[in-house]
Design an enzyme around this catalytic site. Sequence first.
Site, PDB file in Angstrom:
ATOM      1  N   HIS A 167      31.305  -8.488  60.626  1.00 30.51           N
ATOM      2  CA  HIS A 167      30.302  -9.126  61.231  1.00 30.51           C
ATOM      3  C   HIS A 167      29.551 -10.959  60.610  1.00 30.51           C
ATOM      4  O   HIS A 167      29.208 -11.121  61.805  1.00 30.51           O
ATOM      5  CB  HIS A 167      29.093  -8.150  60.688  1.00 30.51           C
ATOM      6  N   SER A 171      23.386 -12.792  64.200  1.00 36.19           N
ATOM      7  CA  SER A 171      23.661 -11.462  64.239  1.00 36.19           C
ATOM      8  C   SER A 171      21.998 -10.428  64.368  1.00 36.19           C
ATOM      9  O   SER A 171      21.726 -11.479  66.082  1.00 36.19           O
ATOM     10  CB  SER A 171      23.157 -10.677  62.537  1.00 36.19           C
ATOM     11  N   ASP A 211      34.304  -7.326  64.715  1.00 35.96           N
ATOM     12  CA  ASP A 211      33.444  -7.241  64.318  1.00 35.96           C
ATOM     13  C   ASP A 211      32.942  -5.238  63.753  1.00 35.96           C
ATOM     14  O   ASP A 211      33.201  -4.807  64.587  1.00 35.96           O
ATOM     15  CB  ASP A 211      32.571  -7.823  65.365  1.00 35.96           C
TER      16      ASP A 211
END
Length: 283
Positions: free
Chosen positions: A237, A86, A207
């Site tokens: 995600h 991320s 995502d």
Amino acid sequence: MHSDQPIQHAVILLHGLCGSGLEMGSIPKALRKNGCAVIELLIPNYSAGHVDPDVTPHWEDWCAVVDSEITRLKANFKTVSICGLSMGATLALAVASRSTEAIAIVALSPVLRYDGWSIPWYQHLMQIPFFLGYKNWSHKEGEPYGIKNFDMRRRVANALKKDGVAAVGAAAIPARQLRGAHLMMAYVRKSLKKVKTNILVIHAIDDETASPKNPELILEKVSSEMRKVIWLGDCYHIITVDNEREIVTNETVQFLMKNIEMHLKDISYRELNNHSPLKDRRG
């Protein structure tokens, strides 16, 4: 790699914004099993439990912590690689745009813009209160918490409620940290051409936080000699703990080990060529 051999290769793990090492799933264990030293960095005003509510962080300071760790590790290990998830993947790209000391990067669910399907249309307007001086608010995480697997999502929700942090990161992200992240994303979008480190991107098609446009832009713009993307079809995600987590772990380890092997062969080849030629003793 044999367990009785000294460990020669280090991998820095970078979790997401205001998150913890829990997010990395089985990757740390798998890397150690393959003979790598694993460094799970805790970064001031980035990592969960290390955030000063009165400080607005600068993303350059986050980079400086990673840069300093790379320098420290280079003195003790033959190679250093980075694996980020991320915003940790975005941080890895920021570091790589300014340094070529890491031999490889694995960018898991990188975020260059918050543009996934769960992001509200007014998200970009959330920075306005910050500019007006309202800095002590937080963005609260909600369903689906970056996870498609329903059972895992339920466990995460319970952990967030109980402890404030879970395998998906923190229950809330302060505005000050979000501001730092937005500035870092803007820098990385403009600096991708400076990234020359070999890179693997793993990203979910669905995502909810960062759309497929994010990895597409990375692969298009970076100057890396080796660049690879793997698309996942059954995750959101936080791909390290979702339905295809085993694929993520295996591909991450394989890519890093391949780059370590390539680097060592390149060193051997260069050392061989740098030896002085034998003098001609005839005559």
